[in-house]
Design a protein around this motif. Structure first.
Motif, PDB file in Angstrom:
ATOM      1  N   PHE A 141      41.100  43.079  46.286  1.00  0.00           N
ATOM      2  CA  PHE A 141      40.712  44.360  45.688  1.00  0.00           C
ATOM      3  C   PHE A 141      39.946  44.227  44.377  1.00  0.00           C
ATOM      4  N   ASN A 142      40.208  43.185  43.629  1.00  0.00           N
ATOM      5  CA  ASN A 142      39.543  43.046  42.343  1.00  0.00           C
ATOM      6  C   ASN A 142      38.439  42.008  42.350  1.00  0.00           C
ATOM      7  N   GLY A 143      38.281  41.322  43.482  1.00  0.00           N
ATOM      8  CA  GLY A 143      37.208  40.343  43.582  1.00  0.00           C
ATOM      9  C   GLY A 143      37.308  39.247  42.548  1.00  0.00           C
ATOM     10  N   LYS A 144      38.524  38.942  42.129  1.00  0.00           N
ATOM     11  CA  LYS A 144      38.715  37.962  41.070  1.00  0.00           C
ATOM     12  C   LYS A 144      38.312  36.579  41.556  1.00  0.00           C
ATOM     13  N   SER A 145      37.602  35.854  40.715  1.00  0.00           N
ATOM     14  CA  SER A 145      37.195  34.489  41.035  1.00  0.00           C
ATOM     15  C   SER A 145      38.330  33.549  40.646  1.00  0.00           C
ATOM     16  N   ILE A 146      38.972  32.960  41.638  1.00  0.00           N
ATOM     17  CA  ILE A 146      40.120  32.096  41.399  1.00  0.00           C
ATOM     18  C   ILE A 146      39.742  30.659  41.772  1.00  0.00           C
ATOM     19  N   PRO A 147      39.790  29.736  40.821  1.00  0.00           N
ATOM     20  CA  PRO A 147      39.451  28.338  41.138  1.00  0.00           C
ATOM     21  C   PRO A 147      40.408  27.762  42.174  1.00  0.00           C
ATOM     22  N   TYR A 148      39.869  26.945  43.053  1.00  0.00           N
ATOM     23  CA  TYR A 148      40.712  26.275  44.040  1.00  0.00           C
ATOM     24  C   TYR A 148      41.236  24.988  43.411  1.00  0.00           C
ATOM     25  N   VAL A 149      42.415  25.078  42.825  1.00  0.00           N
ATOM     26  CA  VAL A 149      43.047  23.935  42.169  1.00  0.00           C
ATOM     27  C   VAL A 149      44.148  23.425  43.094  1.00  0.00           C
ATOM     28  N   ALA A 150      43.916  22.279  43.698  1.00  0.00           N
ATOM     29  CA  ALA A 150      44.812  21.795  44.754  1.00  0.00           C
ATOM     30  C   ALA A 150      46.230  21.554  44.267  1.00  0.00           C
ATOM     31  N   THR A 151      46.403  21.301  42.966  1.00  0.00           N
ATOM     32  CA  THR A 151      47.740  21.040  42.444  1.00  0.00           C
ATOM     33  C   THR A 151      48.499  22.308  42.062  1.00  0.00           C
ATOM     34  N   SER A 152      47.820  23.448  42.066  1.00  0.00           N
ATOM     35  CA  SER A 152      48.487  24.701  41.730  1.00  0.00           C
ATOM     36  C   SER A 152      49.441  25.096  42.848  1.00  0.00           C
TER      37      SER A 152
ATOM     38  N   TYR B  99      50.586  27.987  43.628  1.00  0.00           N
ATOM     39  CA  TYR B  99      50.156  29.224  44.283  1.00  0.00           C
ATOM     40  C   TYR B  99      49.028  28.947  45.280  1.00  0.00           C
ATOM     41  N   ILE B 100      48.061  28.139  44.835  1.00  0.00           N
ATOM     42  CA  ILE B 100      46.942  27.779  45.718  1.00  0.00           C
ATOM     43  C   ILE B 100      47.453  26.948  46.888  1.00  0.00           C
ATOM     44  N   LYS B 101      48.363  26.023  46.590  1.00  0.00           N
ATOM     45  CA  LYS B 101      48.902  25.153  47.641  1.00  0.00           C
ATOM     46  C   LYS B 101      49.624  25.974  48.718  1.00  0.00           C
ATOM     47  N   ASP B 102      50.452  26.925  48.275  1.00  0.00           N
ATOM     48  CA  ASP B 102      51.167  27.771  49.236  1.00  0.00           C
ATOM     49  C   ASP B 102      50.201  28.637  50.034  1.00  0.00           C
TER      50      ASP B 102
ATOM     51  N   GLU C 133      34.826  25.122  45.692  1.00  0.00           N
ATOM     52  CA  GLU C 133      35.868  25.015  44.658  1.00  0.00           C
ATOM     53  C   GLU C 133      36.410  26.374  44.221  1.00  0.00           C
ATOM     54  N   ARG C 134      36.226  27.389  45.041  1.00  0.00           N
ATOM     55  CA  ARG C 134      36.805  28.699  44.793  1.00  0.00           C
ATOM     56  C   ARG C 134      37.699  29.084  45.962  1.00  0.00           C
ATOM     57  N   ALA C 135      38.793  29.777  45.650  1.00  0.00           N
ATOM     58  CA  ALA C 135      39.689  30.247  46.705  1.00  0.00           C
ATOM     59  C   ALA C 135      39.106  31.509  47.333  1.00  0.00           C
ATOM     60  N   VAL C 136      38.974  31.502  48.652  1.00  0.00           N
ATOM     61  CA  VAL C 136      38.520  32.683  49.382  1.00  0.00           C
ATOM     62  C   VAL C 136      39.464  32.915  50.549  1.00  0.00           C
ATOM     63  N   ILE C 137      39.568  34.173  50.995  1.00  0.00           N
ATOM     64  CA  ILE C 137      40.396  34.482  52.156  1.00  0.00           C
ATOM     65  C   ILE C 137      39.874  33.702  53.359  1.00  0.00           C
TER      66      ILE C 137
END
Length: 543
Positions: free
Chosen positions: A339-350, A352-355, A367-371
């Motif tokens: 909904f907010n189009g936030k640019s979230i870095p794809y950090v493999a050690t995070s 939240y990103i890992k889950d 290097e960005r998280a996308v659906i």
């Protein structure tokens, strides 16, 4: 035998239309030949079981392949080392036809849970003897390891595998061990809980040398090799599968166009690819709108199948929504992306990103998280919006005014924008601008949903989704309408947006497009205006 598209269980090339797995099997074979231990961890229904069964057939001429499924083990299996060793021994006896001399008898004794066989060490002593006496090297495959990943006994089992792996080549053990499941067991940390309910059979001070060494580890599976083989289906692979179907049914479909459409909406997620094809073959073809396969396997038929796929209830979607409930932080990440189009870095050690990646919600794009794909995106949008149906004034307004948005059965987008501007100003003119900027797009989707519900659908164009702009494609009775939702950032920015939308219309070969601008300038003039750019007409609503 007539083949079908399959979405239930593993696929069989003799019974099902499926992509060719040979290239993947060759890559996995190289890992096995090298002696790698590794995991195949992918989201639900990503083809893990299919690849394991195909791999079993692929390797059996050169290796003794033992394929087990932890789904068949009961919870009691993991109660303690003795019950696990006994159950594992029985699984081997059920799945391996022959054993070298003496090994079968040892396994049968293990299966009896006799007093002489108390620990995992007893099991691994027998396994070592088996590996030494076997005529061919042994490859162990275990599917559905998620069943046991939160269990101490299973972690001890992994640690024993690791210990023997590290002793190669002095100690003969399995040539390769492959574990498959959603969770990556490499990330599991040993958390030995010393309370009475979870106390291990052997504490470190009492354990022999081998057991002491494994208890000191942070992860019992950190020897696993990286598994970088892409399990998603590429456009060419989808086309090859459709050509198999076309050879049988001669629909006259444009295989290149349909395979590209399927990939663009699924990003090659295996079960989604097969499900769209199955819908086209078994549900769309023969319907009132698409009376035969020739009419179904078209662009129009695809959009009907995509609409049904987004709206259906299935175990994969239930699993996704369940994860959102279980992991609140994950829910926040997904909401920000949608909904907010936030640019979230794809950090493999995070974590939240890992889950999010492990469960199939997101993927790494530059290097960005996308659906992960447009199907999931639409399902997630619908789920978030549905949570507000009961209390949303916007949803109520769209439902209440629905009848005025159609002309001759066609959707009147201009009238929808006019009424949305009017309703938005009436309900939210006094709200804080920062709040409205975050929820504006969601409010429009809430307003639109009851209007097109049951007949139409929408999708978000992935290349335009960001914090300031999002292109919405609205499908209704075979017609497409392009609507850009954006935040007003000044006249120059707005003119660039108009040019971008015009270019986007060119891409879709359309002459009319729509723009909804959320303008938080106090001097704005809400309403509708028409902008002519060459031979294209842009209808812009300002709220």
């Amino acid at each position: 035998m007539t083949k079908r598209f399959n979405v239930n269980g593993s696929c069989d090339p003799n019974r099902h239309y499926m992509v060719n797995l040979d290239s993947r099997l060759k890559e996995i074979r190289q890992m096995v030949d090298f002696g790698d231990y590794f995991t195949i961890n992918k989201a639900r229904q990503y083809g893990k079981t299919t690849i394991l069964r195909a791999l079993t057939r692929y390797l059996k001429s050169d290796y003794e392949v033992v394929s087990l499924d932890f789904q068949t083990l009961s919870a009691g299996t993991f109660e303690n080392e003795k019950t696990f060793a006994a159950s594992f021994a029985k699984e081997l006896l059920d799945n391996v036809p022959t054993f070298p001399g003496g090994v079968k008898g040892e396994l049968e004794e293990l299966g009896k849970k006799s007093a002489e066989y108390d620990t995992l060490q007893d099991l691994f002593r027998v396994l070592k003897i088996w590996c030494q006496k076997a005529e061919r090297k042994i490859v162990l495959l275990i599917d559905e390891v998620d069943t046991a990943t939160n269990n101490q006994v299973f972690l001890d089992f992994l640690a024993q595998l690791r210990a023997y792996y590290l002793k190669r080549p002095e100690v003969t053990t399995f040539q390769s061990v492959i574990l498959a499941g959603v969770c990556d067991v490499r990330s599991i940390k040993r958390k030995i809980r010393m309370d009475e309910d979870h106390k291990p059979e052997l504490v470190p001070a009492q354990a022999p040398e081998l057991m002491r060494s494994i208890y000191s580890l942070n992860s019992p599976w950190n020897i696993a090799a990286d598994f970088d083989i892409d399990m998603s289906f590429q456009t060419k692979e989808i086309a090859d599968m459709l050509n198999q179907y076309e050879d049988d049914y001669h629909t006259g479909m444009d295989v290149s166009e349909i395979s590209e459409l399927i990939y663009s909406y699924t990003s090659g997620y295996p079960v989604l690819v097969s499900r769209i094809c199955k819908l086209l073959d078994e549900k769309i073809a023969g319907s009132e709108q698409f009376p035969d396969r020739k009419s179904a396997w078209t662009k129009e038929g695809f959009y009907e199948a995509e609409k049904r796929l987004v709206r259906e209830d299935n175990p994969l979607y239930e699993s996704l929504m369940g994860k959102l409930e279980t992991y609140p932080e994950l829910r926040t990440v997904i909401y920000e992306l949608l909904f907010n189009g936030k640019s979230i870095p794809y950090v493999a050690t995070s974590p939240y990103i890992k889950d999010a990646a492990m469960f199939g919600f997101i993927r790494n794009e530059n290097e960005r998280a996308v659906i992960s794909n447009r199907i999931f995106e639409a399902v997630l949008y619908n789920n978030f919006i549905a949570e507000e149906f009961v209390t949303s004034k916007m949803y109520d307004a769209g439902e209440r005014e629905r009848s005025q948005f159609f002309v001759g059965g066609d959707l009147n987008i201009r009238r929808i924008l006019e009424k949305f501007v009017e309703t938005f100003e009436e309900l939210y003119s006094e709200e804080d601008d920062a709040f409205l900027e975050n929820v504006g797009r969601k409010y429009f989707l809430l307003f639109l949903k009851p209007i097109i519900n049951g007949v139409g659908n929408y999708s978000i164009e992935p290349q335009t989704r960001n914090s300031e702009r999002m292109d919405l494609v609205i499908f209704y009775r075979g017609e497409q309408n392009i609507l850009e939702l954006k935040i007003w950032r000044g006249k120059a920015y707005n003119e660039r947006g108009e040019k971008q939308l015009a270019d986007y219309l060119d891409y879709f070969h359309m002459k009319k497009g729509y723009m909804l601008s959320f303008n938080f300038n106090k001097k704005k003039t809400p309403g509708i205006q028409e902008i002519v750019l060459g031979d294209r007409l842009l209808i812009e609503a300002v709220v």
